[in-house]
Design an enzyme around this catalytic site. Sequence first.
Site, PDB file in Angstrom:
ATOM      1  N   ASN A  11      11.231  32.460  17.209  1.00 32.39           N
ATOM      2  CA  ASN A  11      12.270  31.660  17.518  1.00 32.39           C
ATOM      3  C   ASN A  11      12.522  31.560  19.060  1.00 32.39           C
ATOM      4  O   ASN A  11      13.106  32.767  19.479  1.00 32.39           O
ATOM      5  CB  ASN A  11      13.263  31.623  16.590  1.00 32.39           C
ATOM      6  N   TRP A  12      11.894  30.700  19.766  1.00 31.42           N
ATOM      7  CA  TRP A  12      11.928  31.160  21.400  1.00 31.42           C
ATOM      8  C   TRP A  12      13.257  30.591  21.750  1.00 31.42           C
ATOM      9  O   TRP A  12      13.393  30.786  22.868  1.00 31.42           O
ATOM     10  CB  TRP A  12      10.594  30.282  21.867  1.00 31.42           C
ATOM     11  N   LYS A  13      14.046  30.052  21.066  1.00 32.35           N
ATOM     12  CA  LYS A  13      15.270  29.478  21.357  1.00 32.35           C
ATOM     13  C   LYS A  13      15.297  28.599  22.927  1.00 32.35           C
ATOM     14  O   LYS A  13      14.272  28.010  23.087  1.00 32.35           O
ATOM     15  CB  LYS A  13      16.415  30.695  21.582  1.00 32.35           C
ATOM     16  N   HIS A  97      20.439  27.594  11.738  1.00 30.08           N
ATOM     17  CA  HIS A  97      20.261  28.843  12.395  1.00 30.08           C
ATOM     18  C   HIS A  97      21.651  28.939  12.833  1.00 30.08           C
ATOM     19  O   HIS A  97      22.556  28.350  13.164  1.00 30.08           O
ATOM     20  CB  HIS A  97      19.507  28.650  13.973  1.00 30.08           C
ATOM     21  N   GLU A  99      23.049  30.048  15.555  1.00 32.91           N
ATOM     22  CA  GLU A  99      23.613  29.396  16.806  1.00 32.91           C
ATOM     23  C   GLU A  99      23.838  28.031  16.527  1.00 32.91           C
ATOM     24  O   GLU A  99      24.838  27.379  17.274  1.00 32.91           O
ATOM     25  CB  GLU A  99      22.611  29.828  17.761  1.00 32.91           C
ATOM     26  N   GLU A 169      19.425  35.686   7.804  1.00 37.72           N
ATOM     27  CA  GLU A 169      19.933  36.344   9.416  1.00 37.72           C
ATOM     28  C   GLU A 169      21.416  36.769   9.433  1.00 37.72           C
ATOM     29  O   GLU A 169      22.100  36.024   9.607  1.00 37.72           O
ATOM     30  CB  GLU A 169      19.741  35.328  10.317  1.00 37.72           C
ATOM     31  N   GLY A 175      20.189  39.394  17.902  1.00 35.16           N
ATOM     32  CA  GLY A 175      20.158  39.425  19.284  1.00 35.16           C
ATOM     33  C   GLY A 175      21.001  40.697  19.690  1.00 35.16           C
ATOM     34  O   GLY A 175      21.343  40.860  21.094  1.00 35.16           O
ATOM     35  N   SER A 210      17.090  40.898  15.188  1.00 32.24           N
ATOM     36  CA  SER A 210      16.696  42.312  15.832  1.00 32.24           C
ATOM     37  C   SER A 210      15.417  42.825  15.339  1.00 32.24           C
ATOM     38  O   SER A 210      15.403  43.954  15.324  1.00 32.24           O
ATOM     39  CB  SER A 210      17.743  43.227  15.992  1.00 32.24           C
ATOM     40  N   GLY A 231      13.405  36.480  17.249  1.00 30.20           N
ATOM     41  CA  GLY A 231      13.888  35.844  18.563  1.00 30.20           C
ATOM     42  C   GLY A 231      13.349  36.658  19.768  1.00 30.20           C
ATOM     43  O   GLY A 231      12.094  36.453  20.257  1.00 30.20           O
ATOM     44  N   GLY A 232      14.116  37.608  20.408  1.00 26.45           N
ATOM     45  CA  GLY A 232      13.488  38.261  21.540  1.00 26.45           C
ATOM     46  C   GLY A 232      12.076  38.767  21.494  1.00 26.45           C
ATOM     47  O   GLY A 232      11.441  38.524  22.551  1.00 26.45           O
TER      48      GLY A 232
HETATM   49  P1  PGA Z   1      16.649  38.294  17.553  1.00 30.05           P
HETATM   50  O1  PGA Z   1      16.888  36.494  16.973  1.00 30.05           O
HETATM   51  O2  PGA Z   1      15.301  38.618  16.976  1.00 30.05           O
HETATM   52  O3  PGA Z   1      16.513  38.053  19.080  1.00 30.05           O
HETATM   53  O4  PGA Z   1      17.943  39.006  16.971  1.00 30.05           O
HETATM   54  C1  PGA Z   1      16.712  36.347  15.767  1.00 30.05           C
HETATM   55  C2  PGA Z   1      17.011  34.855  15.579  1.00 30.05           C
HETATM   56  O5  PGA Z   1      17.962  34.297  15.957  1.00 30.05           O
HETATM   57  O6  PGA Z   1      16.243  34.060  14.714  1.00 30.05           O
END
Ligand code: PGA
Length: 250
Positions: A11-13, A97, A99, A169, A175, A210, A231-232
């Site tokens: 997930n590159w956001k 998600h 967010e 999640e 994050g 994470s 994500g990251g």
């Molecule tokens: P993260 O993000 O791996 O940076 O914690 C995961 C996500 O939000 O899908």
Amino acid sequence: MKAREIHIVGNWKMNQTLHEISNFFIEMTKMKMELKCKAWIAPQALHIAILKEMAFTTGAIQVGAQNCSHTDSGAFTGETSPAALADMGVEFVLVGHSERRTIFNEGNEILNQKVLAALKNNLKVIYCVGETLSERESNTTFSVIEEQLKVGLQNVPADKAHLVMIAYEPVWAIGTGKVATAEQAEEVHAFIRGKLTQNSEHAIILYGGSVKPDNIDTLLRKENIDGALVGGASLKASDFRALCSSASVI
Ligand code: PGA
């Protein structure tokens, strides 16, 4: 040997420039890895077309969206139509998600409409659920997730149920560098599987929050964890490749 095929979903956001995307695929191509897992990436909507082109030359990587509208067309300035995503050859879409839930105030009802709209267009849906830190601390994790599943997935037609995947999640792990222990994650994954009223045995349930190359192994060894939403650690080709390599040997 896992019961279900492992999926590693990046997930590159709202990240990555064209230059970074191009480097990512140059690196991936150099690594010439044979993927034994499903490797998917969801870039910003604006980058979907270019990513599809680059992913095509690298092979194996499927491209998805991070969000879609609850309806196919109309006066919804700034939204992304699920019909247009399908038309572009997009394979999957993330819905719900954390967010989207917290920053954009998307509740279970509108998310349910998005799930149904995406399924109507035969997109695979990764429906995200998870509790906040205060919900975990007040022992409401399971009731929160049960409600997210019940409302978010209501009225899914039986012939589309196979297109639905879940991502668990925990919001406190996204994050933050705080990953849930494999035991904590497995407990919730088993609960989610038990609550799915359709396709439960075959449903892919991803863990997210994470996930890194150095913690993915223990998570993937759990029976009900079928992959990761990352994500990251999905932004750099070397990390993404390391995640896929771990998934390929479990
Ligand atoms: P993260 O993000 O791996 O940076 O914690 C995961 C996500 O939000 O899908």
